[in-house]
Design an enzyme around this catalytic site. Structure first.
Site, PDB file in Angstrom:
ATOM      1  N   LYS A 152       0.854  -1.197   0.000  1.00  0.00           N
ATOM      2  CA  LYS A 152       0.000   0.000   0.000  1.00  0.00           C
ATOM      3  C   LYS A 152       0.884   1.239   0.000  1.00  0.00           C
ATOM      4  CE  LYS A 152      -3.927   1.978   2.597  1.00  0.00           C
ATOM      5  NZ  LYS A 152      -4.888   1.745   3.698  1.00  0.00           N
ATOM      6  N   SER A 212      -9.742   1.838   2.776  1.00  0.00           N
ATOM      7  CA  SER A 212      -8.884   2.591   1.882  1.00  0.00           C
ATOM      8  C   SER A 212      -7.830   1.739   1.181  1.00  0.00           C
ATOM      9  CB  SER A 212      -8.175   3.704   2.664  1.00  0.00           C
ATOM     10  OG  SER A 212      -7.325   3.143   3.664  1.00  0.00           O
ATOM     11  N   SER A 233      -9.938  -0.423   6.947  1.00  0.00           N
ATOM     12  CA  SER A 233      -9.389  -0.311   5.600  1.00  0.00           C
ATOM     13  C   SER A 233      -8.761  -1.569   5.020  1.00  0.00           C
ATOM     14  CB  SER A 233      -8.376   0.824   5.540  1.00  0.00           C
ATOM     15  OG  SER A 233      -9.078   2.024   5.412  1.00  0.00           O
TER      16      SER A 233
END
Ligand code: GLN
Length: 432
Positions: free
Chosen positions: A47, A122, A146
């Site tokens: 990420k 997210s 997330s």
């Protein structure tokens, strides 16, 4: 498959999905990777809020559009030491603020298992890249859901460890008292393996726990036998699930557990509904303080000049609530509510091994749907935020589909019961 071949395949496939922000074609992240190790030959995506030396660590924001990281996060160091190959940096909601994967400066991510729908967020790119098969596993971060929310929408496995089990050194903070790095993968085994590699005490992170070494052997100790496990189900879950199809899938999962010999016990979480406002008040304040370093002098642009609507909303509200005259009215109350939620979860867990329930209350919306009211977006997180407020572990495992859209079962454990949660996830994966 050769690295270059796999990279090309992922790059081509990703034109339609947009799960990566950058592919590491030059291999800068693979130069100092161990020859042997437990992640040997595994392809991993990271990420974009986790530092990888030599790569663009943008946090999905224009603010950091030119930030090439000079160092590796502790988790990245561990992956490299274990022979894992980092393919590139994954897309995400800007600064991890979002539940849909639509707020990235680098564009929205499509859901490989429900095309035309949001991936959730997210960690949108983390879930999508795993779902599309571009990588074997990915790192995500989970502040209020997330990892679990996009894992649920994309039909993959995601796990948020107990706060402090995985080092946050090298993670770009969103709200540091809630943030936790964790793995996403196609199956529980691979997620447990990646977790075992990245977990452990880290003196560079003051909140990192120092537990005995046996605690961290998540892969080695993975045991999918249910035995006489007791699973708690809160009736408040039923009241808050908005989609009938999701309710059906979750109850079918409970039936499956029962017929495999597990006992389902009714528990209660009377304050589940206040978890969302509590979470957001905490986040606004912590996020505001975390973003003060993006003043345009040290890293890239001044955040307020270039960020998107959601990030700006949080900064403005955080700044307002942080002012002395308001903090007593809002923030101190939010901290009290946080303790209440923590106590409530731990009392619900007292007589059971873990809680089982939904991950999300509704199906992912179609890409491009305009959502005017932030509360409608925030509502995706109603079942995931209590876990972060309490600092306990939770994982999501695919449970079924509603109108051809995946939805995941969430398993929640008490603090340090990470292994128990993973075992129940593995058991469910097998009996489903
Ligand atoms: N969707 C939640 C939020 O926007 C959670 C984000 C996260 O876990 N990083 O705050």
């Amino acid at each position: 498959m050769e690295i270059q071949e796999r990279l090309t395949e992922a790059e081509e496939g990703d034109h339609d999905i947009n799960s990566f922000i950058v592919f590491d074609r030059e291999g800068v992240s693979r130069r100092d990777v161990a020859e042997k190790g437990r992640l040997k030959d595994l392809f991993i995506g990271v990420k974009s809020n986790i530092n990888v030396a030599g790569l663009l660590v943008s946090a999905g924001s224009k603010t950091l559009e030119n930030y090439i990281s000079p160092y590796d996060a502790s988790v990245v160091e561990q992956i490299k030491n274990a022979g894992g190959l980092i393919l590139g940096m994954l897309n995400m909601d800007e600064f991890a603020c979002g539940s849909s994967g639509e707020t990235s400066y680098f564009g929205v991510t499509d859901n490989p298992n429900a095309r035309g729908h949001i991936t959730g967020g997210s960690s949108s790119g983390s879930a999508a890249s795993v779902a599309a098969g571009f990588v074997d596993a990915a790192l995500g971060s989970d502040t209020g859901g997330s990892i679990r929310n996009p894992a649920s929408h994309c039909g993959v496995v995601g796990f948020k460890p107990t706060y402090g089990v995985v080092s946050r050194y090298g993670l770009i903070d969103m709200a540091m008292s809630l943030d936790q790095i964790g793995p996403l993968a196609r199956d529980v085994k691979t997620a447990a393996l990646l977790l075992e590699v990245i977990a452990g005490h880290d003196p560079r992170d003051e909140t990192s726990l120092d537990l005995e070494s046996g605690f961290y052997r998540f892969f080695e100790n993975l045991d999918p036998a249910l035995g006489d496990v007791r699973l708690g189900y809160a009736h408040e879950f039923d009241e808050l699930i908005q989609d009938k199809g999701i309710k059906r899938v979750i109850h079918k999962a409970l039936d499956g557990f029962s017929s495999s010999g597990a006992e389902i016990v009714d528990v209660s979480l009377p304050n589940l509904e206040i978890a969302l406002p509590t979470y957001y008040l905490n986040v606004y304040v912590e996020f505001f303080s975390a973003t003060r370093k993006y003043d345009g002098r040290r890293y890239g642009h001044r955040i307020e000049d270039v960020c998107g609507e959601e990030v700006l909303r949080r900064i403005l509200l955080g700044s307002y609530i942080s002012q002395k005259e308001f903090s007593g009215r809002f923030y101190r109350k939010a901290l009290m509510a946080r303790s209440l939620i923590r106590r409530e979860l731990s009392s619900a867990l007292r007589d059971v091994d873990v809680l089982v329930g939904p991950t999300v209350p509704k199906l992912p919306h179609r890409l491009g749907t305009r959502i005017e009211d932030p509360m409608v977006m925030y509502a995706y997180d109603v079942f995931t935020v209590p876990v972060n407020l309490a600092g306990v572990p939770a994982g999501t495992v695919p449970a079924g589909e509603v109108d051809c859209i995946p939805t995941g079962l969430q398993i929640i454990g008490d603090a340090l019961d990470d292994q128990k949660v993973l075992n129940v996830m593995a058991a469910f994966e097998q009996c489903r």
